[in-house]
Design an enzyme around this catalytic site. Structure first.
Site, PDB file in Angstrom:
ATOM      1  N   GLY A 183       5.872  52.681  39.704  1.00  0.00           N
ATOM      2  CA  GLY A 183       5.122  51.515  39.246  1.00  0.00           C
ATOM      3  C   GLY A 183       3.659  51.816  38.996  1.00  0.00           C
ATOM      4  O   GLY A 183       3.084  51.422  37.973  1.00  0.00           O
ATOM      5  N   GLU A 184       3.038  52.526  39.948  1.00  0.00           N
ATOM      6  CA  GLU A 184       1.630  52.875  39.796  1.00  0.00           C
ATOM      7  C   GLU A 184       1.421  53.827  38.619  1.00  0.00           C
ATOM      8  O   GLU A 184       0.431  53.732  37.894  1.00  0.00           O
ATOM      9  CB  GLU A 184       1.107  53.514  41.081  1.00  0.00           C
ATOM     10  CG  GLU A 184       1.022  52.559  42.269  1.00  0.00           C
ATOM     11  CD  GLU A 184       2.333  52.452  43.027  1.00  0.00           C
ATOM     12  OE1 GLU A 184       3.349  52.990  42.542  1.00  0.00           O
ATOM     13  OE2 GLU A 184       2.354  51.820  44.095  1.00  0.00           O
ATOM     14  N   THR A 185       2.368  54.767  38.441  1.00  0.00           N
ATOM     15  CA  THR A 185       2.262  55.720  37.333  1.00  0.00           C
ATOM     16  C   THR A 185       2.302  54.998  35.994  1.00  0.00           C
ATOM     17  O   THR A 185       1.499  55.269  35.089  1.00  0.00           O
ATOM     18  CB  THR A 185       3.392  56.758  37.409  1.00  0.00           C
ATOM     19  OG1 THR A 185       3.352  57.405  38.689  1.00  0.00           O
ATOM     20  CG2 THR A 185       3.251  57.800  36.312  1.00  0.00           C
ATOM     21  N   SER A 209       3.838  56.191  43.084  1.00  0.00           N
ATOM     22  CA  SER A 209       5.229  56.222  42.643  1.00  0.00           C
ATOM     23  C   SER A 209       5.339  55.679  41.223  1.00  0.00           C
ATOM     24  O   SER A 209       4.356  55.628  40.484  1.00  0.00           O
ATOM     25  CB  SER A 209       6.109  55.424  43.614  1.00  0.00           C
ATOM     26  OG  SER A 209       5.664  54.083  43.702  1.00  0.00           O
TER      27      SER A 209
END
Length: 438
Positions: free
Chosen positions: A67-69, A65
Site C-alpha cells: 500500500g505504501e509503495t 509494504s
C-alpha cells in the site's frame, strides 16, 4: 515520562538490538523458509548493498509494504523527472515484486535494513542519502538516531497515525517527543493525523491529502483479462479482496447463500497470497470448487471460487467484477485501501473496522460510492442487491469515481511542501556528470 527516562529507554532499545544481532540470522532464515524473506537477498537486511550507488544526489525513500509503495510511486516519478536518484526500500517480498513490476529501473530497490546499529550504520555509510523520506506510519528508533547523527533530514509523507498507535504513543510521551521531534517535516494525510503528529512532538506539520488518490489504476495484462472474461461468460461476479483470516470463510458463506439464486462466481484475493494452500483447503472442505490463478486453472461453469493468489495483479481481479468487498474490515481491524476498487469501477462494500482509512471511506460514503456492512448476513444481502440492481450498482460506481476525482491534489501539495529539500538536489543533479560511480 521525563526526557531523561525517555533517553534511557531509547538507549536500552539500541543496546538490546546490538545484543540480539547475532540471533537475527536465524530469524531471517526462518522467515525465508516461510516465504516472507528473499533468501537470495537476505544480506540486504544487514545493510549490505547489492547494487552500486549512483553518482550524484540520492533520496532514500522507504515504503513498508504494498500500500505504501503504491502511494509513493507518483512522488518517485516526480523526483525522477528532476534527475534525482531514488533508493527505495521495502520490507516485504510482495512489495519488492511490485517495485520490479511497476518501477523497474526507475529506482534502486533494496530491502530495508534491520533497525539495529550495525546494519543501519553500514547501510547509511554506503548509500549516503541526502534526504530520507518515509511513507505513512513506521517508526524505527535506531534509524532515526543514526540519520540524526549524520544531519540527514528525515521527512514523513502521506503520514497517518491510527487511533491505537496514537493512544500508545501518548502513553510514552517522552519517547514520542524524542523520536517525532527529530523529523524535519511531516506531510500528513488529514487534519486529524496532522494534529496527532503535532501532539507527539513533530514540527513543522502540513496537510496534503492522501497520495493514493493521485496514483494510476493498477495495471493488468489485457490478454489475461479477456481470457478470464471469456471463461466467466454471462455469470455474475463479485470479489472479496485484501481478505484476512476469517473473511475468506465469510465470502464462502455468502457464495453458498447466493448461488442458488444467482449462480455467481466469487473472486477471493487474500492480502497475503502465501496463504493460498490454507485458504483453498478450507474452501474445498466446504464443498466448493476452486480455481487458482497461481496454478493457471481455467474457470469452468461449475467453478465456485476463483482464488487470486498471485502478487501484483489486483488490476486483473478488479477488472473481472463490478462489486468489491474490501477486507481487513469484518473479522480483522484497520481496513485496506478502497481507492483501487473505486478507480476500476466497482461498487464498494466494507466492514466497519476501517480506522486506518477513515477519511477515504468518509469521502466515498458521503458521495454514495461505498456502503458499510455489519456482518456476513448483511454482506450477503448487499451483494445480492448489487448483483441484481444495475441502476444502484452503476450509481455507486459513478459516485466512487467522482469521490476519487475529489481526492486528487495530494501529489502537488506534497511536492510543494518538499521543495526546500528537493530543489537543491535537482539543481545539483543538473550540474553533475551522468557517469555512475561508487
Amino acid at each position: 515520562m521525563s526526557k531523561g527516562l525517555a533517553r534511557i529507554a531509547l538507549t536500552g532499545y539500541r543496546v538490546v538490538g546490538v545484543l540480539a544481532y547475532p540471533l537475527t540470522g536465524g530469524y531471517l532464515t526462518y522467515r525465508a523458509f516461510k516465504g516472507k524473506e528473499d533468501r537470495q537477498r537476505r544480506l540486504e537486511r544487514f545493510g549490505y548493498a547489492s547494487q552500486p550507488r549512483p553518482f550524484g544526489p540520492l533520496v532514500w525513500m522507504h515504503a513498508a509494504s504494498v500500500g505504501e509503495t503504491l502511494a509513493v510511486i507518483p512522488l518517485i516519478r516526480e523526483f525522477g523527472r528532476r534527475g534525482i536518484h531514488i533508493l527505495l526500500t521495502t520490507g516485504t517480498v510482495t512489495s519488492a515484486a511490485l517495485v520490479e513490476n511497476r518501477l523497474g529501473n526507475e529506482v534502486i530497490h533494496q530491502y530495508v535494513p534491520l533497525d539495529v546499529k550495525f546494519a543501519i550504520k553500514r547501510f547509511i555509510r554506503y548509500w549516503r542519502p541526502d534526504v530520507a523520506i518515509t511513507a505513512e506510519s513506521e517508526i524505527w528508533p535506531t534509524t532515526i538516531a543514526e540519520l540524526t547523527r549524520r544531519h540527514i533530514p528525515q521527512i514523513r509523507v502521506n503520514a497517518r497515525i491510527s487511533d491505537r498507535s496514537f493512544d500508545r504513543w501518548k502513553g510514552f510521551g517522552g519517547i514520542a517527543e524524542q523520536l517525532f521531534g527529530k523529523m524535519a517535516l511531516v506531510v500528513a494525510r488529514s487534519d486529524v493525523d496532522a494534529e496527532r503528529f503535532r501532539d507527539l512532538g513533530a514540527w513543522p506539520v502540513t496537510v496534503s491529502g492522501n497520495l493514493k488518490g493521485d496514483t494510476d489504476p493498477p495495471p493488468a495484462d489485457q490478454s489475461a483479462v479477456d481470457a478470464y472474461l471469456a471463461q466467466i461468460g454471462n455469470r455474475k461476479t463479485w470479489a472479496a479482496i485484501c481478505t484476512f483470516d476469517g473473511e475468506e470463510t465469510a465470502a464462502a458463506t455468502v457464495h453458498k447463500a447466493l448461488k442458488p439464486r444467482n449462480g455467481q462466481l466469487t473472486i477471493i484475493v487474500p492480502r497475503h497470497p502465501e496463504r493460498g494452500d490454507e485458504i483453498e483447503a478450507g474452501l474445498v472442505e466446504q464443498g466448493l470448487k476452486v480455481a487458482r490463478r497461481s496454478r493457471g486453472d481455467v474457470i469452468t461453469p461449475d467453478t465456485d471460487i476463483f482464488l487470486g493468489d498471485s502478487i501484483g495483479e489486483m488490476g486483473l481481479y478488479l477488472r473481472l467484477t463490478e462489486v468489491s468487498f474490501v477486507g481487513r474490515s469484518l473479522t480483522a481491524e484497520g481496513g485496506q485501501n478502497p481507492i483501487e476498487s473505486a478507480m476500476l469501477g466497482c461498487a464498494i462494500l466494507s466492514g466497519s473496522n476501517v480506522q486506518n482509512f477513515r477519511e477515504t471511506y468518509q469521502q466515498l460514503i458521503r458521495k454514495g460510492g461505498a456502503r458499510m456492512i455489519r456482518d456476513t448476513e448483511m454482506l450477503a444481502k448487499a451483494v445480492h442487491y448489487l448483483l441484481n440492481n444495475d441502476i444502484a450498482r452503476r450509481n455507486m460506481i459513478d459516485a466512487g469515481q467522482e469521490a476519487i476525482q475529489d481526492m486528487r491534489g495530494a501529489l502537488s501539495a506534497t511536492v510543494k511542501a518538499l521543495e526546500p529539500y528537493i530543489n537543491p538536489l535537482a539543481v545539483s543533479a543538473a550540474l553533475q556528470p551522468k557517469t555512475a560511480a561508487q
